[in-house]
Design an enzyme around this catalytic site. Structure first.
Site, PDB file in Angstrom:
ATOM      1  N   CYS A 129       0.836  -1.199   0.000  1.00 59.85           N
ATOM      2  CA  CYS A 129       0.000   0.000   0.000  1.00 59.85           C
ATOM      3  C   CYS A 129       0.874   1.252   0.000  1.00 59.85           C
ATOM      4  O   CYS A 129       1.984   1.243   0.525  1.00 59.85           O
ATOM      5  CB  CYS A 129      -0.936   0.096   1.202  1.00 59.85           C
ATOM      6  SG  CYS A 129      -2.013  -1.322   1.393  1.00 59.85           S
TER       7      CYS A 129
ATOM      8  N   ARG B  85       3.315   0.398  -5.276  1.00 60.75           N
ATOM      9  CA  ARG B  85       3.221  -0.251  -3.962  1.00 60.75           C
ATOM     10  C   ARG B  85       1.937  -1.065  -3.818  1.00 60.75           C
ATOM     11  O   ARG B  85       1.749  -1.758  -2.819  1.00 60.75           O
ATOM     12  CB  ARG B  85       3.282   0.806  -2.852  1.00 60.75           C
ATOM     13  CG  ARG B  85       4.562   1.601  -2.837  1.00 60.75           C
ATOM     14  CD  ARG B  85       4.518   2.627  -1.737  1.00 60.75           C
ATOM     15  NE  ARG B  85       4.447   2.003  -0.440  1.00 60.75           N
ATOM     16  CZ  ARG B  85       5.498   1.610   0.261  1.00 60.75           C
ATOM     17  NH1 ARG B  85       6.703   1.797  -0.209  1.00 60.75           N
ATOM     18  NH2 ARG B  85       5.346   1.054   1.434  1.00 60.75           N
TER      19      ARG B  85
ATOM     20  N   TRP C 156      -2.913  -2.580  -1.606  1.00 56.39           N
ATOM     21  CA  TRP C 156      -2.554  -3.956  -1.952  1.00 56.39           C
ATOM     22  C   TRP C 156      -3.246  -4.795  -0.889  1.00 56.39           C
ATOM     23  O   TRP C 156      -2.863  -4.776   0.276  1.00 56.39           O
ATOM     24  CB  TRP C 156      -1.042  -4.137  -1.897  1.00 56.39           C
ATOM     25  CG  TRP C 156      -0.591  -5.476  -2.390  1.00 56.39           C
ATOM     26  CD1 TRP C 156      -0.401  -5.865  -3.686  1.00 56.39           C
ATOM     27  CD2 TRP C 156      -0.266  -6.616  -1.587  1.00 56.39           C
ATOM     28  NE1 TRP C 156       0.011  -7.174  -3.731  1.00 56.39           N
ATOM     29  CE2 TRP C 156       0.103  -7.661  -2.470  1.00 56.39           C
ATOM     30  CE3 TRP C 156      -0.259  -6.878  -0.215  1.00 56.39           C
ATOM     31  CZ2 TRP C 156       0.486  -8.925  -2.025  1.00 56.39           C
ATOM     32  CZ3 TRP C 156       0.109  -8.134   0.232  1.00 56.39           C
ATOM     33  CH2 TRP C 156       0.486  -9.145  -0.670  1.00 56.39           C
TER      34      TRP C 156
ATOM     35  N   ASN D 274      -1.069   1.889   6.078  1.00 57.89           N
ATOM     36  CA  ASN D 274      -0.233   0.891   5.410  1.00 57.89           C
ATOM     37  C   ASN D 274       0.343  -0.001   6.493  1.00 57.89           C
ATOM     38  O   ASN D 274       0.971   0.494   7.429  1.00 57.89           O
ATOM     39  CB  ASN D 274       0.889   1.610   4.632  1.00 57.89           C
ATOM     40  CG  ASN D 274       1.985   0.671   4.157  1.00 57.89           C
ATOM     41  OD1 ASN D 274       3.135   1.055   4.065  1.00 57.89           O
ATOM     42  ND2 ASN D 274       1.643  -0.547   3.844  1.00 57.89           N
ATOM     43  N   GLY D 275       0.119  -1.320   6.371  1.00 60.55           N
ATOM     44  CA  GLY D 275       0.621  -2.248   7.377  1.00 60.55           C
ATOM     45  C   GLY D 275      -0.466  -3.223   7.767  1.00 60.55           C
ATOM     46  O   GLY D 275      -1.484  -3.341   7.082  1.00 60.55           O
TER      47      GLY D 275
ATOM     48  N   GLU E  64      16.376 -16.796 -11.685  1.00 53.85           N
ATOM     49  CA  GLU E  64      15.867 -15.456 -11.955  1.00 53.85           C
ATOM     50  C   GLU E  64      14.999 -15.438 -13.219  1.00 53.85           C
ATOM     51  O   GLU E  64      13.930 -14.824 -13.248  1.00 53.85           O
ATOM     52  CB  GLU E  64      17.047 -14.474 -12.067  1.00 53.85           C
ATOM     53  CG  GLU E  64      16.704 -13.077 -12.565  1.00 53.85           C
ATOM     54  CD  GLU E  64      15.633 -12.346 -11.759  1.00 53.85           C
ATOM     55  OE1 GLU E  64      15.246 -12.813 -10.682  1.00 53.85           O
ATOM     56  OE2 GLU E  64      15.141 -11.313 -12.250  1.00 53.85           O
TER      57      GLU E  64
ATOM     58  N   LYS F 299      10.990 -14.478 -13.525  1.00 55.65           N
ATOM     59  CA  LYS F 299      10.425 -13.498 -14.477  1.00 55.65           C
ATOM     60  C   LYS F 299       9.297 -14.149 -15.277  1.00 55.65           C
ATOM     61  O   LYS F 299       8.276 -13.531 -15.529  1.00 55.65           O
ATOM     62  CB  LYS F 299      11.497 -12.985 -15.458  1.00 55.65           C
ATOM     63  CG  LYS F 299      12.547 -12.081 -14.854  1.00 55.65           C
ATOM     64  CD  LYS F 299      12.091 -10.667 -14.607  1.00 55.65           C
ATOM     65  CE  LYS F 299      11.816 -10.339 -13.198  1.00 55.65           C
ATOM     66  NZ  LYS F 299      12.773 -10.301 -12.168  1.00 55.65           N
TER      67      LYS F 299
ATOM     68  N   GLU G 101       6.180 -14.313 -12.927  1.00 55.78           N
ATOM     69  CA  GLU G 101       5.478 -13.089 -12.508  1.00 55.78           C
ATOM     70  C   GLU G 101       4.903 -12.263 -13.651  1.00 55.78           C
ATOM     71  O   GLU G 101       3.886 -11.610 -13.460  1.00 55.78           O
ATOM     72  CB  GLU G 101       6.348 -12.224 -11.592  1.00 55.78           C
ATOM     73  CG  GLU G 101       7.637 -11.737 -12.182  1.00 55.78           C
ATOM     74  CD  GLU G 101       8.439 -10.906 -11.175  1.00 55.78           C
ATOM     75  OE1 GLU G 101       9.649 -10.810 -11.353  1.00 55.78           O
ATOM     76  OE2 GLU G 101       7.863 -10.347 -10.237  1.00 55.78           O
TER      77      GLU G 101
ATOM     78  N   HIS H  88      17.547 -36.271 -10.452  1.00 55.22           N
ATOM     79  CA  HIS H  88      17.103 -36.705  -9.122  1.00 55.22           C
ATOM     80  C   HIS H  88      15.605 -36.519  -8.926  1.00 55.22           C
ATOM     81  O   HIS H  88      15.130 -36.471  -7.794  1.00 55.22           O
ATOM     82  CB  HIS H  88      17.891 -35.962  -8.038  1.00 55.22           C
ATOM     83  CG  HIS H  88      19.365 -36.234  -8.100  1.00 55.22           C
ATOM     84  ND1 HIS H  88      19.904 -37.469  -7.836  1.00 55.22           N
ATOM     85  CD2 HIS H  88      20.411 -35.443  -8.441  1.00 55.22           C
ATOM     86  CE1 HIS H  88      21.219 -37.425  -7.989  1.00 55.22           C
ATOM     87  NE2 HIS H  88      21.556 -36.192  -8.368  1.00 55.22           N
TER      88      HIS H  88
ATOM     89  N   LYS I  53       5.484  -3.750  -5.926  1.00 53.08           N
ATOM     90  CA  LYS I  53       6.936  -3.593  -6.039  1.00 53.08           C
ATOM     91  C   LYS I  53       7.630  -3.621  -4.682  1.00 53.08           C
ATOM     92  O   LYS I  53       8.719  -4.161  -4.547  1.00 53.08           O
ATOM     93  CB  LYS I  53       7.245  -2.281  -6.750  1.00 53.08           C
ATOM     94  CG  LYS I  53       8.699  -2.096  -7.014  1.00 53.08           C
ATOM     95  CD  LYS I  53       8.979  -1.805  -8.463  1.00 53.08           C
ATOM     96  CE  LYS I  53      10.429  -1.954  -8.820  1.00 53.08           C
ATOM     97  NZ  LYS I  53      10.726  -3.273  -9.369  1.00 53.08           N
TER      98      LYS I  53
HETATM   99  C1  F6R Z   1      10.939  -9.884  -8.875  1.00 52.48           C
HETATM  100  C2  F6R Z   1      10.978  -8.908  -7.824  1.00 52.48           C
HETATM  101  C3  F6R Z   1      10.920  -9.374  -6.417  1.00 52.48           C
HETATM  102  C4  F6R Z   1      11.883  -8.553  -5.561  1.00 52.48           C
HETATM  103  C5  F6R Z   1      11.720  -8.925  -4.075  1.00 52.48           C
HETATM  104  C6  F6R Z   1      12.717  -8.179  -3.217  1.00 52.48           C
HETATM  105  O1  F6R Z   1      11.005  -9.287 -10.136  1.00 52.48           O
HETATM  106  O2  F6R Z   1      11.035  -7.728  -8.071  1.00 52.48           O
HETATM  107  O3  F6R Z   1      11.196 -10.725  -6.299  1.00 52.48           O
HETATM  108  O4  F6R Z   1      13.178  -8.799  -5.989  1.00 52.48           O
HETATM  109  O5  F6R Z   1      10.430  -8.623  -3.669  1.00 52.48           O
HETATM  110  O6  F6R Z   1      12.570  -6.809  -3.367  1.00 52.48           O
HETATM  111  P1  F6R Z   1      13.689  -5.791  -2.931  1.00 52.48           P
HETATM  112  O7  F6R Z   1      14.857  -6.006  -3.823  1.00 52.48           O
HETATM  113  O8  F6R Z   1      13.068  -4.464  -3.072  1.00 52.48           O
HETATM  114  O9  F6R Z   1      14.029  -6.128  -1.502  1.00 52.48           O
END
Ligand code: F6R
Length: 577
Positions: free
Chosen positions: A2, A28, A70, A96-97, A458, A462, A465, A481, A572
């Site tokens: 949020c 957010r 969120w 927020n929280g 990684e 991607k 998500e 395995h 994010k």
């Molecule tokens: C994936 C992504 C998340 C962040 C994770 C940590 O694309 O963005 O997996 O990497 O939430 O976020 P930070 O780096 O902000 O601690």
């Protein structure tokens, strides 16, 4: 997660301004949006901020609060959207929280006749204050709130007819921006980055009353002095320009942002990276902590340092305390783009209690992770708007490579940006064509070994998500395995084959023999890969191979017409446990 915004102005401001400020925090959370003014107006709805902004009435105000959600407690609905009023509509809050003991508090309030309109934990805050203010003043009521609630909060509260905002926080971030005629309250500095370069950061269990001036208090209600910090806004590149999505814009910025971080490590941040290196040398134990994409960067950090005989480990932040013993001789290196990830912050607070030293690598200056650290470096990737991390991951790895170079690794980082540009220019069209053949697939496997293992993880993340494909990033050696049982005719497998990695070639043959549709990415021309990425250095291949994966996730999602920059259920900045 949020995002919250508050504005207290000496002159009248358009209500659209508060929503425009909120838009800067949309990353957010984007389940619903709303605002409230001190004349008692409350407008809120589900959906995008841009749509809300278009439809909203333009009102003039001096004091207002706003919220982008969120969802945690209660589904995505207009009723659950913030702001929330008390019974009389006199007090209005955004939060927020998560208030962990909200059910107990709600129960007490219900018995006293309060009526609730939402399923949220947040709504109890307005009612709590309505009850408290019957026999206490506001300052004492906030002190009580801090004592009686469990959980995390950044709360902004307004009272009908008053030109003041009451702001209090624990664990969730909150900053006060100081303009010439206005004060801004925001979950982070982006909320007012276009208005002022001066801010004060709330620490845990502090509160402030902001009107014509601001006053800060500790959790007992004693006045405290706070330092005003000055910012440089040099790296804010948030306009989408000609690109269809932020994600592709941010991928294409990678050459430029890598140049910027390497340049800074050679110059302004040089002393700091040497200090970090010294902290690593002096520590008995070095542990990286991070979440998601940043965790995969940490794993690469461990690999790079291991190449130069520096021992370290990486632990996922949310599991940190279960897997390590720490003391004052331990160095914790937190890696976090946002610098606000709750799991990372909790792990750091735990480490701090055990007297470990703390260093961090963040993108957002003055973020909570940076402020809790003994030493903090910035990756200077500029603001990343797309929820998925792309350019920030590449800059995190570049910084870690620089660190390994200081210990004897020999990777020429001055040409890295050229390899990145070349990778994008030579392969974008090919990736787009590949995406058209893969977009209907339900599962994709991504295989790596050694330094390509974190990259495989990684790329798989991607693919999950952004195009919503079930993807598994795994060690080539682990395939036999168990997971090999899932490979059948046509199963897509992306294989990351570093120069002369014979074992990886064998693993690739193993899946091919079972009918997998293999896509090879390699810096070894003689194996004739689907994507040949020219570089003699494996460490650079780690970076360029990631970019192929980022582009693939982007183009598959585009083919599926998905909301690329704001994938469902994600945000994010992950400020919940
Ligand atoms: C994936 C992504 C998340 C962040 C994770 C940590 O694309 O963005 O997996 O990497 O939430 O976020 P930070 O780096 O902000 O601690």
């Amino acid at each position: 997660m949020c995002g919250i915004i508050g504005i207290v102005s000496q002159g009248y401001v358009s209500s659209k301004e508060i929503i425009k400020a909120l838009k800067r925090l949309e990353y957010r959370g984007y389940d619903s949006v709303g605002y409230a003014l001190n004349d008692g107006t409350i407008e809120k709805d589900t959906g995008q901020i841009a749509v809300f902004l278009e439809k909203m009435e333009d009102k003039k105000f001096k004091t207002g609060i706003a919220h982008t959600r969120w969802a945690t407690h209660g589904g995505v609905s207009k009723e659950n959207a913030h702001p929330h009023p008390d019974c009389s509509g006199n007090l209005i809050i955004v939060h927020n929280g998560i208030i962990k003991n909200y059910l107990d508090i709600k129960d007490t309030l219900l018995k006293k006749g309060h009526v609730f309109k939402s399923e949220t934990d947040s709504e109890i805050i307005a009612h709590y204050f309505e009850e408290k203010l019957k026999n206490k003043d506001m300052k004492q009521a906030i002190v009580d709130f801090m004592k009686e609630t469990k959980g995390t909060f950044a709360v902004l509260m307004i009272k009908k007819g008053e030109n003041e905002i009451y702001a209090f926080k624990r664990d969730s971030p909150l900053a006060l921006g100081i303009g010439s005629k206005e004060f801004y309250l925001s979950s982070d500095i982006y909320g007012f980055s276009d208005k002022t370069s001066k801010a004060i950061f709330f620490d845990d269990d502090e509160f402030a009353i902001i009107g014509e001036e601001y006053k800060f208090y500790d959790k007992e209600g004693n006045p405290i002095e706070k330092e005003v910090k000055e910012f440089e806004w040099g790296f804010f590149e948030e306009e989408k320009e000609a690109y269809e999505h932020y994600m592709i814009k941010e991928i294409k910025e990678e050459g430029k942002t890598v140049r910027r971080i390497i340049n800074s490590l050679n110059n302004e941040q040089h002393k700091k990276i040497l200090e970090l290196n010294e902290m690593i040398t002096n520590a008995k134990k070095v542990c990286f902590i991070a979440s998601g994409t940043s965790y995969f960067a940490s794993l690469l950090g461990v690999y790079f340092l291991n190449r130069v005989n520096v021992e370290s480990q990486a632990i996922i932040a949310s599991e940190f305390k279960h897997f390590i013993k720490i003391d004052e001789n331990t160095l914790i290196v937190a890696i976090s783009q946002s610098g606000e990830t709750m799991d990372v912050l909790k792990a750091l607070k735990f480490a701090k209690k055990k007297k470990a030293k703390i260093a961090s690598i963040v993108n957002v200056p003055y973020s909570s992770v940076q402020r809790i650290s003994d030493l903090s470096l910035e990756i200077l990737a500029g603001q990343e708007i797309c929820v998925a991390a792309t350019k920030t991951f590449i800059n995190q790895i570049s910084l870690l490579l620089y660190l390994a170079n200081l210990n004897g690794l020999n990777v020429n980082l001055d040409t890295l940006h050229e390899r990145i540009q070349e990778t994008i220019e030579n392969n974008e069209k090919k990736v787009e064509a590949l995406a058209q053949t893969l977009y209907k697939k339900r599962d994709i496997y991504v295989l790596g070994r050694g330094f390509t293992y974190p990259i495989a993880r990684e790329i798989a993340l991607k693919l999950k998500e952004i195009p919503y494909i079930h993807a598994e990033g795994m060690m080539g050696g682990e395939l036999k395995h168990g997971t090999l049982a899932l490979i059948e005719e046509g199963t897509p497998v992306i294989s990351l084959i570093a120069y002369s990695d014979d074992e990886m070639i064998s693993n690739t043959k193993e899946v091919e023999a079972r009918g997998a549709r293999v896509v090879t990415i390699s810096n070894d021309e003689k194996i004739d890969p689907d994507f040949y990425l020219r570089t003699s250095k494996d460490e650079k291949f780690a970076i360029t191979a990631t970019i192929i994966g980022q582009l693939l996730a982007y183009y598959i999602a585009r083919e599926k017409e998905l909301p690329i920059d704001k994938p469902r259920n994600l945000a994010k900045s992950v400020t919940v446990e």
